[in-house]
Design a protein around this motif. Structure first.
Motif, PDB file in Angstrom:
ATOM      1  N   GLY A 157      10.132   5.992  -0.253  1.00  0.00           N
ATOM      2  CA  GLY A 157      10.186   7.438  -0.106  1.00  0.00           C
ATOM      3  C   GLY A 157       8.834   8.095  -0.299  1.00  0.00           C
ATOM      4  N   VAL A 158       8.800   9.396  -0.056  1.00  0.00           N
ATOM      5  CA  VAL A 158       7.534  10.138  -0.072  1.00  0.00           C
ATOM      6  C   VAL A 158       6.907  10.209  -1.463  1.00  0.00           C
ATOM      7  N   LYS A 159       7.696  10.545  -2.479  1.00  0.00           N
ATOM      8  CA  LYS A 159       7.130  10.714  -3.823  1.00  0.00           C
ATOM      9  C   LYS A 159       6.513   9.436  -4.377  1.00  0.00           C
ATOM     10  N   PRO A 160       7.212   8.300  -4.313  1.00  0.00           N
ATOM     11  CA  PRO A 160       6.562   7.064  -4.760  1.00  0.00           C
ATOM     12  C   PRO A 160       5.318   6.732  -3.930  1.00  0.00           C
ATOM     13  N   GLY A 161       5.380   7.025  -2.626  1.00  0.00           N
ATOM     14  CA  GLY A 161       4.233   6.770  -1.764  1.00  0.00           C
ATOM     15  C   GLY A 161       3.021   7.591  -2.164  1.00  0.00           C
ATOM     16  N   ILE A 162       3.251   8.856  -2.494  1.00  0.00           N
ATOM     17  CA  ILE A 162       2.147   9.725  -2.929  1.00  0.00           C
ATOM     18  C   ILE A 162       1.586   9.249  -4.261  1.00  0.00           C
ATOM     19  N   GLY A 217       0.818  -1.210   0.000  1.00  0.00           N
ATOM     20  CA  GLY A 217       0.000   0.000   0.000  1.00  0.00           C
ATOM     21  C   GLY A 217       0.847   1.253   0.000  1.00  0.00           C
ATOM     22  N   ALA A 218       0.183   2.400   0.032  1.00  0.00           N
ATOM     23  CA  ALA A 218       0.878   3.684  -0.040  1.00  0.00           C
ATOM     24  C   ALA A 218       1.765   3.939   1.167  1.00  0.00           C
ATOM     25  N   GLY A 251      -2.794  -4.846  -0.382  1.00  0.00           N
ATOM     26  CA  GLY A 251      -2.722  -3.951   0.767  1.00  0.00           C
ATOM     27  C   GLY A 251      -4.005  -3.969   1.572  1.00  0.00           C
ATOM     28  N   LYS A 252      -4.157  -2.956   2.413  1.00  0.00           N
ATOM     29  CA  LYS A 252      -5.336  -2.884   3.291  1.00  0.00           C
ATOM     30  C   LYS A 252      -6.530  -2.208   2.608  1.00  0.00           C
ATOM     31  N   GLY A 253      -6.298  -1.532   1.500  1.00  0.00           N
ATOM     32  CA  GLY A 253      -7.403  -0.965   0.734  1.00  0.00           C
ATOM     33  C   GLY A 253      -7.863   0.409   1.165  1.00  0.00           C
ATOM     34  N   ILE A 254      -7.117   1.091   2.035  1.00  0.00           N
ATOM     35  CA  ILE A 254      -7.569   2.374   2.560  1.00  0.00           C
ATOM     36  C   ILE A 254      -7.648   3.438   1.464  1.00  0.00           C
ATOM     37  N   ALA A 255      -6.609   3.537   0.635  1.00  0.00           N
ATOM     38  CA  ALA A 255      -6.604   4.553  -0.424  1.00  0.00           C
ATOM     39  C   ALA A 255      -7.714   4.275  -1.444  1.00  0.00           C
ATOM     40  N   VAL A 268       1.525   6.190  -5.413  1.00  0.00           N
ATOM     41  CA  VAL A 268       0.718   4.998  -5.128  1.00  0.00           C
ATOM     42  C   VAL A 268      -0.614   5.391  -4.499  1.00  0.00           C
ATOM     43  N   LEU A 269      -0.580   6.336  -3.574  1.00  0.00           N
ATOM     44  CA  LEU A 269      -1.809   6.809  -2.930  1.00  0.00           C
ATOM     45  C   LEU A 269      -2.804   7.328  -3.959  1.00  0.00           C
ATOM     46  N   LEU A 270      -2.327   8.158  -4.878  1.00  0.00           N
ATOM     47  CA  LEU A 270      -3.209   8.753  -5.894  1.00  0.00           C
ATOM     48  C   LEU A 270      -3.764   7.686  -6.843  1.00  0.00           C
ATOM     49  N   ILE A 271      -2.895   6.775  -7.282  1.00  0.00           N
ATOM     50  CA  ILE A 271      -3.342   5.727  -8.205  1.00  0.00           C
ATOM     51  C   ILE A 271      -4.361   4.817  -7.522  1.00  0.00           C
ATOM     52  N   ASP A 272      -4.080   4.433  -6.288  1.00  0.00           N
ATOM     53  CA  ASP A 272      -4.995   3.532  -5.574  1.00  0.00           C
ATOM     54  C   ASP A 272      -6.336   4.204  -5.300  1.00  0.00           C
TER      55      ASP A 272
END
Length: 205
Positions: free
Chosen positions: A48-53, A39-40, A105-109, A55-59
């Motif tokens: 890192g932050v940029k890849p995490g963001i 997950g994100a 993942g947990k599916g939150i995003a 992933v968050l947006l895509i999810d």
């Protein structure tokens, strides 16, 4: 026709953005590091932050797009029950993705994108709740749990939602988040849950 929409929603949810981004750009499977979650949050922790963001947006987009599939067929457009069903299928796809050996993942995003599509007002209030607690404590799991708990409260008492399907879903959402965060809750109770550092930590690789 509804079965086709359900399958498409599940396949959308199954897109493993964290796994693919990790492997394609960093030669890393995020499921092998950090919390082991696809997950994100774990992506942010490991890559890192940029890849995490990203992933968050895509999810989140997966959940949003899955709900909007309802408009592919005029007969189902605006059907709250179908919209909730499609969103749930996308979340299930994220948790057990066919494209990543059913380890997601947990599916939150994805859940966030879904509730934005279904009820933007209550979703934005839940997001504000998340940000308030995240800024205060820097603990994503705690912030996610409290945001989920706030969603039915905003829906019922702030927006006076009349749809029984949507209200029941809001409580099911709380149950889902609590179930998928059992280990996090245990760590929170033991004071062991990690806080997010807004920079890459190579020691966790």
């Amino acid at each position: 026709m509804k079965l086709l929409l359900v399958i498409l929603a599940y396949l959308l949810g199954s897109i493993p953005s964290s796994v693919w981004i990790g492997k394609w750009f960093f030669n890393t499977d995020v499921r092998e590091y950090g919390s082991g979650n696809a997950g994100a949050t774990n992506t942010m922790r490991v890559l890192g932050v940029k890849p995490g963001i990203a992933v968050l947006l895509i999810d989140a987009l997966k959940g949003f797009a899955a709900v909007k599939l309802v408009f592919l067929f005029p007969r189902t457009a605006g059907d709250v029950e179908t919209m909730v069903l499609l969103g749930v299928c996308a979340v299930i796809g994220h948790i057990i993705p066919v494209f990543a050996n059913f380890k997601g993942g947990k599916g939150i995003a994805t859940l966030l994108g879904m509730i934005i599509a279904v009820h933007a007002g209550a979703a934005l209030m839940a997001m504000a709740t998340f940000m308030l607690f995240f800024i205060s404590f820097r603990i994503v799991s705690l912030s996610s749990i409290l945001a989920a708990l706030s969603f039915p409260i905003w829906l019922i008492f702030r927006y006076h939602e009349n749809s029984s399907v949507l209200v029941l879903f809001s409580f099911a959402l709380v149950f889902l988040v609590l179930v998928t965060h059992q280990k996090n809750i245990e760590r929170l109770l033991n004071g062991e849950e990690s806080r997010i550092k807004l920079r890459k930590n190579n020691n966790e690789r």
